[in-house]
Scaffold this motif. Structure first.
Motif, PDB file in Angstrom:
ATOM      1  N   TYR A  37       0.533  -0.762   0.135  1.00 30.47           N
ATOM      2  CA  TYR A  37       0.051   0.006  -0.049  1.00 30.47           C
ATOM      3  C   TYR A  37       1.167   1.234  -0.018  1.00 30.47           C
ATOM      4  CZ  TYR A  37      -3.814  -3.266   0.888  1.00 30.47           C
ATOM      5  OH  TYR A  37      -4.891  -4.301   1.276  1.00 30.47           O
ATOM      6  N   ARG A  38       2.046   1.459   1.030  1.00 29.16           N
ATOM      7  CA  ARG A  38       3.132   2.194   0.521  1.00 29.16           C
ATOM      8  C   ARG A  38       3.164   2.564  -0.654  1.00 29.16           C
ATOM      9  NH1 ARG A  38       5.129   3.912   6.002  1.00 29.16           N
ATOM     10  NH2 ARG A  38       4.126   2.332   7.411  1.00 29.16           N
ATOM     11  N   ALA A  39       4.120   1.661  -1.159  1.00 29.09           N
ATOM     12  CA  ALA A  39       4.065   1.448  -2.697  1.00 29.09           C
ATOM     13  C   ALA A  39       3.351   2.276  -3.145  1.00 29.09           C
ATOM     14  CB  ALA A  39       5.043   0.312  -3.288  1.00 29.09           C
ATOM     15  N   VAL A  85      -7.889  -1.236  -5.696  1.00 30.32           N
ATOM     16  CA  VAL A  85      -6.353  -1.063  -5.211  1.00 30.32           C
ATOM     17  C   VAL A  85      -6.720  -2.219  -4.215  1.00 30.32           C
ATOM     18  CG1 VAL A  85      -4.510  -0.066  -3.191  1.00 30.32           C
ATOM     19  CG2 VAL A  85      -6.242   1.177  -5.056  1.00 30.32           C
ATOM     20  N   ARG A  86      -7.304  -2.662  -3.387  1.00 34.34           N
ATOM     21  CA  ARG A  86      -7.210  -3.512  -2.411  1.00 34.34           C
ATOM     22  C   ARG A  86      -7.414  -5.301  -3.409  1.00 34.34           C
ATOM     23  NH1 ARG A  86      -6.736  -1.754   3.005  1.00 34.34           N
ATOM     24  NH2 ARG A  86      -6.540  -3.965   3.285  1.00 34.34           N
ATOM     25  N   GLU A  87      -8.195  -4.832  -4.559  1.00 33.08           N
ATOM     26  CA  GLU A  87      -8.094  -6.483  -5.090  1.00 33.08           C
ATOM     27  C   GLU A  87      -7.384  -6.767  -5.410  1.00 33.08           C
ATOM     28  OE1 GLU A  87     -11.399  -7.970  -5.674  1.00 33.08           O
ATOM     29  OE2 GLU A  87      -9.987  -9.129  -7.155  1.00 33.08           O
ATOM     30  N   GLY A 107      -0.610  -7.438   8.553  1.00 31.40           N
ATOM     31  CA  GLY A 107      -0.916  -6.078   7.573  1.00 31.40           C
ATOM     32  C   GLY A 107      -2.309  -5.798   8.835  1.00 31.40           C
ATOM     33  N   ARG A 108      -3.013  -5.472   7.563  1.00 30.31           N
ATOM     34  CA  ARG A 108      -4.728  -4.706   8.807  1.00 30.31           C
ATOM     35  C   ARG A 108      -5.817  -6.081   8.118  1.00 30.31           C
ATOM     36  NH1 ARG A 108      -0.894  -1.871   9.162  1.00 30.31           N
ATOM     37  NH2 ARG A 108      -1.027   0.445   9.242  1.00 30.31           N
ATOM     38  N   ASP A 109      -5.362  -6.908   7.289  1.00 26.74           N
ATOM     39  CA  ASP A 109      -7.012  -7.239   6.767  1.00 26.74           C
ATOM     40  C   ASP A 109      -6.734  -8.787   6.740  1.00 26.74           C
ATOM     41  OD1 ASP A 109      -5.777  -6.913   4.688  1.00 26.74           O
ATOM     42  OD2 ASP A 109      -7.571  -6.499   3.177  1.00 26.74           O
ATOM     43  N   ILE A 110      -5.569  -9.713   7.453  1.00 26.94           N
ATOM     44  CA  ILE A 110      -4.987 -11.106   6.819  1.00 26.94           C
ATOM     45  C   ILE A 110      -5.652 -11.386   6.733  1.00 26.94           C
ATOM     46  CG2 ILE A 110      -2.386 -12.534   6.852  1.00 26.94           C
ATOM     47  CD1 ILE A 110      -2.394  -9.963   5.238  1.00 26.94           C
ATOM     48  N   ASP A 157      -5.168   9.760  13.385  1.00 30.41           N
ATOM     49  CA  ASP A 157      -5.569   9.335  11.856  1.00 30.41           C
ATOM     50  C   ASP A 157      -6.023   8.027  11.036  1.00 30.41           C
ATOM     51  OD1 ASP A 157      -6.461  12.090  12.547  1.00 30.41           O
ATOM     52  OD2 ASP A 157      -5.413  13.585  10.904  1.00 30.41           O
ATOM     53  N   ARG A 158      -4.490   8.032  11.094  1.00 30.08           N
ATOM     54  CA  ARG A 158      -4.729   6.734  10.131  1.00 30.08           C
ATOM     55  C   ARG A 158      -5.044   5.060  11.310  1.00 30.08           C
ATOM     56  NH1 ARG A 158       0.256   3.438   8.611  1.00 30.08           N
ATOM     57  NH2 ARG A 158       1.704   4.222  10.245  1.00 30.08           N
ATOM     58  N   ASP A 159      -5.109   5.597  12.278  1.00 29.34           N
ATOM     59  CA  ASP A 159      -5.945   4.181  12.597  1.00 29.34           C
ATOM     60  C   ASP A 159      -7.911   4.498  12.469  1.00 29.34           C
ATOM     61  OD1 ASP A 159      -4.241   3.774  14.599  1.00 29.34           O
ATOM     62  OD2 ASP A 159      -4.688   3.951  16.803  1.00 29.34           O
ATOM     63  N   ARG A 161      -9.723   6.362  10.007  1.00 30.11           N
ATOM     64  CA  ARG A 161      -9.564   5.886   8.435  1.00 30.11           C
ATOM     65  C   ARG A 161      -9.345   4.363   8.059  1.00 30.11           C
ATOM     66  NH1 ARG A 161      -6.787  10.160   6.178  1.00 30.11           N
ATOM     67  NH2 ARG A 161      -4.534   9.229   6.279  1.00 30.11           N
ATOM     68  N   ASP A 162      -8.202   3.629   8.427  1.00 30.84           N
ATOM     69  CA  ASP A 162      -8.135   2.247   8.857  1.00 30.84           C
ATOM     70  C   ASP A 162      -9.141   1.233   8.903  1.00 30.84           C
ATOM     71  OD1 ASP A 162      -5.980   2.452   7.089  1.00 30.84           O
ATOM     72  OD2 ASP A 162      -4.343   2.662   8.632  1.00 30.84           O
ATOM     73  N   ALA A 163      -9.811   1.737  10.477  1.00 36.76           N
ATOM     74  CA  ALA A 163     -10.562   1.002  11.003  1.00 36.76           C
ATOM     75  C   ALA A 163     -12.459   1.246  10.379  1.00 36.76           C
ATOM     76  CB  ALA A 163     -10.537   1.575  13.116  1.00 36.76           C
ATOM     77  N   SER A 164     -11.884   2.584   9.152  1.00 38.96           N
ATOM     78  CA  SER A 164     -13.396   2.893   9.173  1.00 38.96           C
ATOM     79  C   SER A 164     -14.558   2.512   8.028  1.00 38.96           C
ATOM     80  CB  SER A 164     -14.231   4.576   9.531  1.00 38.96           C
ATOM     81  OG  SER A 164     -13.289   5.312   8.749  1.00 38.96           O
ATOM     82  N   ARG A 165     -12.741   2.168   6.782  1.00 43.14           N
ATOM     83  CA  ARG A 165     -13.508   2.265   6.093  1.00 43.14           C
ATOM     84  C   ARG A 165     -14.604   0.235   5.551  1.00 43.14           C
ATOM     85  NH1 ARG A 165      -7.549   0.264   4.525  1.00 43.14           N
ATOM     86  NH2 ARG A 165      -8.141  -1.892   5.485  1.00 43.14           N
ATOM     87  N   ASP A 166     -14.788   0.656   4.262  1.00 48.34           N
ATOM     88  CA  ASP A 166     -15.982  -0.413   4.172  1.00 48.34           C
ATOM     89  C   ASP A 166     -15.379  -1.546   4.110  1.00 48.34           C
ATOM     90  OD1 ASP A 166     -18.178   1.374   4.656  1.00 48.34           O
ATOM     91  OD2 ASP A 166     -18.115   2.608   2.244  1.00 48.34           O
TER      92      ASP A 166
HETATM   93  O1   DC Z   1       1.923  -1.216   8.080  1.00 44.52           O
HETATM   94  P1   DC Z   1       1.577   0.042   7.350  1.00 44.52           P
HETATM   95  O2   DC Z   1       1.583   1.269   8.479  1.00 44.52           O
HETATM   96  O3   DC Z   1       2.785  -0.367   6.449  1.00 44.52           O
HETATM   97  O4   DC Z   1       0.197   0.227   6.407  1.00 44.52           O
HETATM   98  C1   DC Z   1       0.316   1.222   5.747  1.00 44.52           C
HETATM   99  C2   DC Z   1      -1.424   1.261   5.225  1.00 44.52           C
HETATM  100  O5   DC Z   1      -1.365   0.843   4.274  1.00 44.52           O
HETATM  101  C3   DC Z   1      -2.215   1.494   6.985  1.00 44.52           C
HETATM  102  O6   DC Z   1      -2.270   3.010   7.254  1.00 44.52           O
HETATM  103  C4   DC Z   1      -3.439   0.763   5.880  1.00 44.52           C
HETATM  104  C5   DC Z   1      -2.984  -0.337   4.896  1.00 44.52           C
HETATM  105  N1   DC Z   1      -2.999  -1.393   4.763  1.00 44.52           N
HETATM  106  C6   DC Z   1      -3.832  -2.260   4.877  1.00 44.52           C
HETATM  107  O7   DC Z   1      -4.774  -1.313   4.603  1.00 44.52           O
HETATM  108  N2   DC Z   1      -3.565  -3.136   4.834  1.00 44.52           N
HETATM  109  C7   DC Z   1      -3.850  -3.846   5.420  1.00 44.52           C
HETATM  110  N3   DC Z   1      -3.149  -5.526   4.907  1.00 44.52           N
HETATM  111  C8   DC Z   1      -1.705  -3.134   4.770  1.00 44.52           C
HETATM  112  C9   DC Z   1      -1.424  -1.963   5.068  1.00 44.52           C
END
Ligand code: DC
Length: 202
Positions: A37-39, A85-87, A107-110, A157-159, A161-166
């Protein structure tokens, strides 16, 4: 042998450190999915459209020097809300997770989306204060010009956004073990995670 360790959780909770240590101890392959995602975020900062960037991501994109900056982290979190993007990043992560010899992904959704059948799911978390302190120390050590308040705000802010997305929001899988590292040393956090892996693989 297929064996997946899914490490999810918010920014700067210690996932990456734990994942690398577990990879050393187990010999499993390791993928930092945040880097993908960073890339995409970095390519977007260069002017590329995020979906096209995700669909054409290459090895050189993952080796860019700027992937760990605060600016790229923010963009990564922004492009990560886009379902396409996720797809585009899904099948690579899925194949990695089930490769022969074992795999560790952070990650966040593994544990919830990429590999719900993972043999081990750990949700690594810590208080916002503890995480902001760690991220601040890391950025300062690298020479970035930031204030603690700025870093704490970015983490919060990042928490949010990452937790509230659909699509694939950050959350513990129902069968994940929660590991709170707020008051743990790095060595103790690694030990705790390794014990969980050993129990599940016994
Ligand atoms: O783990 P990180 O801080 O390098 O992740 C950067 C961003 O990428 C994070 O804020 C949300 C997104 N991300 C994601 O949506 N799903 C993942 N599996 C990993 C990261």
């Amino acid at each position: 042998m297929q064996f997946t360790v899914a490490l999810d959780g918010p920014a700067a909770a210690g996932k990456g450190t734990i994942a690398k240590a577990l990879a050393d101890k187990t010999g499993f392959a390791y993928l930092d999915t945040g880097l993908l995602y960073r890339a995409v975020g970095a390519r977007h900062l260069d002017g590329d459209e995020p979906i096209a960037a995700a669909q054409s991501l290459n090895a050189a994109d993952l080796e860019r020097e700027d992937l760990r900056t605060a600016q790229v982290a923010k963009k990564a979190s922004e492009v990560a809300v886009i379902p396409e993007v996720r797809e585009a990043l899904l099948s690579f992560q899925r194949s990695f997770a089930r490769m022969e010899g074992g795999a560790i992904l952070d990650g966040r959704d593994i544990g919830t989306v990429i590999c719900p059948q993972a043999e081990v799911k750990i949700y690594v978390t810590a208080s916002v204060e503890a995480r902001a302190r760690r991220r601040f120390d890391e950025l300062v050590a690298r020479g970035d010009d930031v204030t603690f308040e700025q870093v704490a705000q970015d983490v919060a802010d990042r928490d949010a956004r990452d937790a509230s997305r659909d699509t694939a929001p950050m959350k513990p899988a129902e069968d994940a073990i929660v590991l709170d590292t707020s008051d743990l040393s790095i060595a103790d956090a690694i030990d705790a995670a390794y014990r969980i892996v050993q129990q599940k693989s016994a």
